[in-house]
Design an enzyme around this catalytic site. Sequence first.
Site, PDB file in Angstrom:
ATOM      1  N   GLY A  58       0.814  -1.209   0.000  1.00  0.00           N
ATOM      2  CA  GLY A  58       0.000   0.000   0.000  1.00  0.00           C
ATOM      3  C   GLY A  58       0.845   1.255   0.000  1.00  0.00           C
ATOM      4  N   TYR A  59       1.851   1.280   0.863  1.00  0.00           N
ATOM      5  CA  TYR A  59       2.760   2.423   0.959  1.00  0.00           C
ATOM      6  C   TYR A  59       3.461   2.668  -0.370  1.00  0.00           C
ATOM      7  CZ  TYR A  59       7.121   4.817   2.310  1.00  0.00           C
ATOM      8  OH  TYR A  59       8.193   5.660   2.387  1.00  0.00           O
ATOM      9  N   ALA A  60       3.992   1.602  -0.959  1.00  0.00           N
ATOM     10  CA  ALA A  60       4.727   1.743  -2.213  1.00  0.00           C
ATOM     11  C   ALA A  60       3.810   2.141  -3.366  1.00  0.00           C
ATOM     12  CB  ALA A  60       5.444   0.432  -2.541  1.00  0.00           C
TER      13      ALA A  60
END
Length: 259
Positions: free
Chosen positions: A154-156
């Site tokens: 999700g972060y990436a």
Amino acid sequence: MLLKDKVVIVSGVGPGMGQALARIAAAEGAKVALGARNEDFINTVAEEIRSGGGEAVAVSTDIGNAGQCAALAKATVDAFGRIDGLVNTAYIHGAWVTVDEADPEDWAKVFDINCLGALRMTQAVLPAMKAQGGGAVVNVATMSQVNPFPGEGGYATGKGALATMTKHMAKDFGRFNIRVNATRMGWIGGKPVYDYIHGQVANGADREAVVNEITGRIPLGIIPPEEECAKSVLFFLSDYAKVVTGATLDVNGGQYMAP
């Protein structure tokens, strides 16, 4: 001095690279505006900058709120008369889970801050930059976009969208003499990473083994210090990058090398 007489906003000034960006920008001659949700922390950093002879203002800012982004931009102009540079480094990580277990709602929150928050903050500084005839923006992204790390889907993905948006910003803002670039960060030797190492040790791991596992993947053989990482980011705000826009710089000690 790399940023002499420039006015720079740093969003997401936390205990990691954010505070290093603000301190080093001030040391390099910039007047600095600090934005983050932790008002006590940014006030402390701003006071330390002022105590060292620099100029700084701090404004509690949630980049999920366009009004608060506009308030940070206004406070900067009120204090210093202009805005020459913006570093979009604010982020949230979201849940550490593999993609098959991911909650789309969690990803939506991450995307809203990591990508759309940078859009809100950039739109907030645009009027000042356009009025003065130019400026520079740096969007801080992550190596995980191109070198996946378990639990960072999700972060990436949010940061990957930020990197794509960087190129569109560069194309659309070029006519205003506003440059927009991105940096892809890897391991950063600061509090968040050292806290991770301490956590591994607290769970029974050998400290040297944990560090060696990280540095073994990095050609320079070190965890890149946050101060050196911050300098690479700030380069894009300097006059040495006057004709650079739409670029992405890998800042990771060589762990990932773009083709």
